[in-house]
Design a protein around this motif. Sequence first.
Motif, PDB file in Angstrom:
ATOM      1  N   PRO A   1       0.793  -1.103   0.124  1.00 23.30           N
ATOM      2  CA  PRO A   1       0.137  -0.025   0.130  1.00 23.30           C
ATOM      3  C   PRO A   1       0.882   1.360   0.187  1.00 23.30           C
ATOM      4  CG  PRO A   1       0.138  -0.934   2.180  1.00 23.30           C
ATOM      5  CD  PRO A   1       0.772  -1.970   1.333  1.00 23.30           C
ATOM      6  N   VAL A   2       1.743   1.426  -1.050  1.00 25.67           N
ATOM      7  CA  VAL A   2       2.613   2.443  -0.838  1.00 25.67           C
ATOM      8  C   VAL A   2       1.950   4.007  -1.274  1.00 25.67           C
ATOM      9  CG1 VAL A   2       4.640   1.063  -2.097  1.00 25.67           C
ATOM     10  CG2 VAL A   2       2.839   1.970  -3.461  1.00 25.67           C
ATOM     11  N   GLY A   3       0.796   4.041  -1.773  1.00 24.66           N
ATOM     12  CA  GLY A   3       0.118   5.209  -1.671  1.00 24.66           C
ATOM     13  C   GLY A   3      -0.380   5.979  -0.398  1.00 24.66           C
ATOM     14  N   ASN A   4      -0.210   4.737   0.650  1.00 24.94           N
ATOM     15  CA  ASN A   4      -0.585   5.413   1.828  1.00 24.94           C
ATOM     16  C   ASN A   4       0.509   5.984   2.545  1.00 24.94           C
ATOM     17  OD1 ASN A   4      -2.954   4.062   1.393  1.00 24.94           O
ATOM     18  ND2 ASN A   4      -2.585   2.563   3.005  1.00 24.94           N
ATOM     19  N   THR A   5       0.533   7.077   3.017  1.00 29.41           N
ATOM     20  CA  THR A   5       1.828   7.795   3.633  1.00 29.41           C
ATOM     21  C   THR A   5       2.193   7.259   4.841  1.00 29.41           C
ATOM     22  OG1 THR A   5       0.291   9.426   4.780  1.00 29.41           O
ATOM     23  CG2 THR A   5       1.223  10.048   2.566  1.00 29.41           C
ATOM     24  N   SER A   6       1.115   6.180   5.219  1.00 26.34           N
ATOM     25  CA  SER A   6       1.330   5.735   6.604  1.00 26.34           C
ATOM     26  C   SER A   6       2.527   4.357   6.397  1.00 26.34           C
ATOM     27  CB  SER A   6       0.231   5.154   7.300  1.00 26.34           C
ATOM     28  OG  SER A   6      -0.369   4.238   6.288  1.00 26.34           O
ATOM     29  N   TRP A   7       2.646   3.951   5.107  1.00 28.20           N
ATOM     30  CA  TRP A   7       3.119   2.733   4.676  1.00 28.20           C
ATOM     31  C   TRP A   7       4.587   2.966   5.171  1.00 28.20           C
ATOM     32  CZ3 TRP A   7       3.389  -2.077   4.236  1.00 28.20           C
ATOM     33  CH2 TRP A   7       4.574  -2.690   3.867  1.00 28.20           C
TER      34      TRP A   7
ATOM     35  N   THR B   1       0.633   0.487  15.085  1.00 26.95           N
ATOM     36  CA  THR B   1       1.438   1.245  14.330  1.00 26.95           C
ATOM     37  C   THR B   1       0.767   1.782  13.036  1.00 26.95           C
ATOM     38  OG1 THR B   1       3.205  -0.022  15.046  1.00 26.95           O
ATOM     39  CG2 THR B   1       3.811   1.390  13.369  1.00 26.95           C
ATOM     40  N   ALA B   2       0.198   1.018  12.443  1.00 31.45           N
ATOM     41  CA  ALA B   2      -0.670   1.494  11.158  1.00 31.45           C
ATOM     42  C   ALA B   2      -1.585   2.331  11.691  1.00 31.45           C
ATOM     43  CB  ALA B   2      -1.109   0.338  10.606  1.00 31.45           C
ATOM     44  N   THR B   3      -2.322   2.155  12.552  1.00 28.27           N
ATOM     45  CA  THR B   3      -3.580   3.056  13.169  1.00 28.27           C
ATOM     46  C   THR B   3      -2.901   4.318  13.612  1.00 28.27           C
ATOM     47  OG1 THR B   3      -4.695   1.197  13.676  1.00 28.27           O
ATOM     48  CG2 THR B   3      -5.435   3.435  14.654  1.00 28.27           C
ATOM     49  N   ARG B   4      -1.813   4.615  14.243  1.00 29.43           N
ATOM     50  CA  ARG B   4      -1.085   5.741  14.700  1.00 29.43           C
ATOM     51  C   ARG B   4      -0.779   6.489  13.380  1.00 29.43           C
ATOM     52  NH1 ARG B   4       0.820   2.426  18.940  1.00 29.43           N
ATOM     53  NH2 ARG B   4       2.910   2.217  17.490  1.00 29.43           N
TER      54      ARG B   4
ATOM     55  N   PRO C   1      10.543 -18.964  18.630  1.00 26.76           N
ATOM     56  CA  PRO C   1       9.775 -19.614  19.956  1.00 26.76           C
ATOM     57  C   PRO C   1       9.205 -18.972  20.821  1.00 26.76           C
ATOM     58  CG  PRO C   1      12.230 -20.446  19.272  1.00 26.76           C
ATOM     59  CD  PRO C   1      11.943 -19.100  18.676  1.00 26.76           C
ATOM     60  N   GLY C   2       7.851 -19.458  21.248  1.00 25.89           N
ATOM     61  CA  GLY C   2       7.036 -18.880  22.300  1.00 25.89           C
ATOM     62  C   GLY C   2       6.588 -17.560  21.838  1.00 25.89           C
ATOM     63  N   GLY C   3       6.778 -17.329  20.525  1.00 26.02           N
ATOM     64  CA  GLY C   3       6.221 -15.917  19.841  1.00 26.02           C
ATOM     65  C   GLY C   3       4.702 -15.756  19.977  1.00 26.02           C
ATOM     66  N   SER C   4       4.003 -14.880  19.903  1.00 28.69           N
ATOM     67  CA  SER C   4       2.609 -14.624  19.536  1.00 28.69           C
ATOM     68  C   SER C   4       2.229 -13.973  18.445  1.00 28.69           C
ATOM     69  CB  SER C   4       2.040 -13.528  21.002  1.00 28.69           C
ATOM     70  OG  SER C   4       0.943 -13.219  20.710  1.00 28.69           O
ATOM     71  N   PRO C   5       1.830 -14.521  17.121  1.00 29.78           N
ATOM     72  CA  PRO C   5       1.567 -14.062  16.076  1.00 29.78           C
ATOM     73  C   PRO C   5       0.720 -12.929  16.232  1.00 29.78           C
ATOM     74  CG  PRO C   5       1.584 -16.067  15.650  1.00 29.78           C
ATOM     75  CD  PRO C   5       1.929 -16.028  17.167  1.00 29.78           C
ATOM     76  N   ALA C   6      -0.595 -13.025  17.007  1.00 28.91           N
ATOM     77  CA  ALA C   6      -1.556 -12.265  17.664  1.00 28.91           C
ATOM     78  C   ALA C   6      -0.951 -11.121  18.153  1.00 28.91           C
ATOM     79  CB  ALA C   6      -2.705 -12.825  18.445  1.00 28.91           C
ATOM     80  N   GLY C   7      -0.096 -11.386  19.026  1.00 30.27           N
ATOM     81  CA  GLY C   7       0.365  -9.980  19.658  1.00 30.27           C
ATOM     82  C   GLY C   7       1.114  -9.168  18.773  1.00 30.27           C
ATOM     83  N   VAL C   8       2.176  -9.833  18.034  1.00 27.68           N
ATOM     84  CA  VAL C   8       3.096  -8.937  17.155  1.00 27.68           C
ATOM     85  C   VAL C   8       2.207  -8.272  16.205  1.00 27.68           C
ATOM     86  CG1 VAL C   8       4.897  -8.973  15.559  1.00 27.68           C
ATOM     87  CG2 VAL C   8       4.937 -10.553  17.418  1.00 27.68           C
ATOM     88  N   LEU C   9       1.149  -8.972  15.410  1.00 26.63           N
ATOM     89  CA  LEU C   9       0.366  -8.477  14.279  1.00 26.63           C
ATOM     90  C   LEU C   9      -0.467  -7.274  14.961  1.00 26.63           C
ATOM     91  CD1 LEU C   9      -0.576 -11.585  12.399  1.00 26.63           C
ATOM     92  CD2 LEU C   9       1.175  -9.892  11.731  1.00 26.63           C
ATOM     93  N   GLY C  10      -0.889  -7.375  16.153  1.00 25.88           N
ATOM     94  CA  GLY C  10      -1.565  -6.573  16.851  1.00 25.88           C
ATOM     95  C   GLY C  10      -0.743  -5.124  17.149  1.00 25.88           C
TER      96      GLY C  10
ATOM     97  N   ALA D   1       8.278  -0.812  10.627  1.00 25.94           N
ATOM     98  CA  ALA D   1       8.009  -1.642  11.684  1.00 25.94           C
ATOM     99  C   ALA D   1       7.855  -3.256  11.574  1.00 25.94           C
ATOM    100  CB  ALA D   1       6.735  -1.277  12.395  1.00 25.94           C
ATOM    101  N   VAL D   2       7.465  -3.534  10.292  1.00 25.40           N
ATOM    102  CA  VAL D   2       7.256  -4.768   9.965  1.00 25.40           C
ATOM    103  C   VAL D   2       8.923  -5.383   9.755  1.00 25.40           C
ATOM    104  CG1 VAL D   2       6.787  -6.316   8.106  1.00 25.40           C
ATOM    105  CG2 VAL D   2       5.170  -4.828   8.703  1.00 25.40           C
ATOM    106  N   LYS D   3       9.662  -4.813   9.623  1.00 27.00           N
ATOM    107  CA  LYS D   3      11.122  -5.250   9.111  1.00 27.00           C
ATOM    108  C   LYS D   3      11.694  -5.442  10.407  1.00 27.00           C
ATOM    109  CE  LYS D   3      12.173  -2.949   4.964  1.00 27.00           C
ATOM    110  NZ  LYS D   3      13.166  -2.086   4.308  1.00 27.00           N
ATOM    111  N   LYS D   4      11.223  -4.620  11.510  1.00 24.99           N
ATOM    112  CA  LYS D   4      12.007  -4.768  12.750  1.00 24.99           C
ATOM    113  C   LYS D   4      11.159  -5.809  13.703  1.00 24.99           C
ATOM    114  CE  LYS D   4      12.883  -1.729  16.954  1.00 24.99           C
ATOM    115  NZ  LYS D   4      13.122  -0.406  17.501  1.00 24.99           N
TER     116      LYS D   4
END
Length: 422
Positions: A377-383, A414-417, A400-409, A389-392
Amino acid sequence: MQRRVRTRTIAALSALGLTGVLGGCGAGGDSSDVTLTLVAADYGTGEADSSEKYWADLVERYETDHPGVRIDVSVYSWNDVDRKVKEMVDAGDPPDMAQIGAYADYAAEGRLYRAGDLLSIPVQADFLSQLSAAGEVNSVQYGMPFAASTRVLFYNKDLFAEAGLTPPKTWDELAANAEALAARGVTYPYALPLGPEEAQAETMQWLLSGDGGYTDLAGTYGIDSTENVETFSWLRDELVGKGLTGPVAPGKLDRAKAFEAFAAGDVGMLNGHPSLMEMAEKKGVEFGMVPTPGADGASPATLGVADWMMAFKENGHRDQVGDFLDFVYSEENVLDFSREYDLLPVTGSASRTMAASERDKDLKPFLDQLPTSELYPVGNTSWAAVNAAVKKQIGKAVAPGGSPAGVLGTLQATATRAESAE
């Protein structure tokens, strides 16, 4: 890594003899004794094929016919180029042109020329329509596509033959193949590069294959959607958690290193773009390519990627920049760049030539996918903020022990902000 291309002679207007029809005609000042600066990304894998050489040749040809304007090109690795441009902009000294990964934040700040104020009408009209549209903010094109690619699943034919495997069509088949390859001692049964170099690409390809994505059909971010959480939960549990992604944690594995490992014969499968073909061929690796597997069949969508050229208004020079870019986007130069780095042309004229050329037949599977591929979504200035943030963070989702729901949330927050700050 920085490389600089300094022209030895002088270059200037009318590269294509189109000065009179430039959109920006009459507003650039005197064409003599002007230095244009360009910051560009390096598409090479080392000194031998650095993009520095491509730009040096192009600039020299432009200079030969056009005294008056100097072109000064700085080439940086993809790890550094976006940050370097941001530092220059923040310091009040932006380059005249930048060829990087995102443009929309600069456009929203009013820093960029509109493409129509720079390029001649035939050149702007030659861009592939979906790429032109992706270069728009509020229906005005600021980002000029420079290079494009799509993704397919590459697999090592010899490793597959030794294990008696056929190319996977579904996630379950991919996991089963990875288990068989691991049992035979393959270093990376499936290489999952979620490191900071290009994690956003691998992430989006997997999200699409799970019938999700960064945004929904309306263009609203939905990073923590049920589909996306299920996709990364599957990756964590069925690939990473079972030791099928190799000795380097996905969050620390960069795309370039994964490609190098494939070319060394150490990878069974990975998502790849066209430049991987030449890398593998040079090392004598026999490979096959198939559509990216999805949860229940071939992925419903394919990742398309475009990198962007933009021009900053800070220094003026609209006419000179526009004329030089008309030259950059000539069919000859677009084809030369695409063929040098096994990428897809961003213009209709070059795409038609490549599609009809026997020498480019290996790129046809990628070319065929481009018109219907999905781009960031490169046309979004938020991208830009979401991309960083995705890269990081995304590698943590499959740790191991990671939370997909937590990280994606967290990424969704970040996107909302970022969107609220637009």
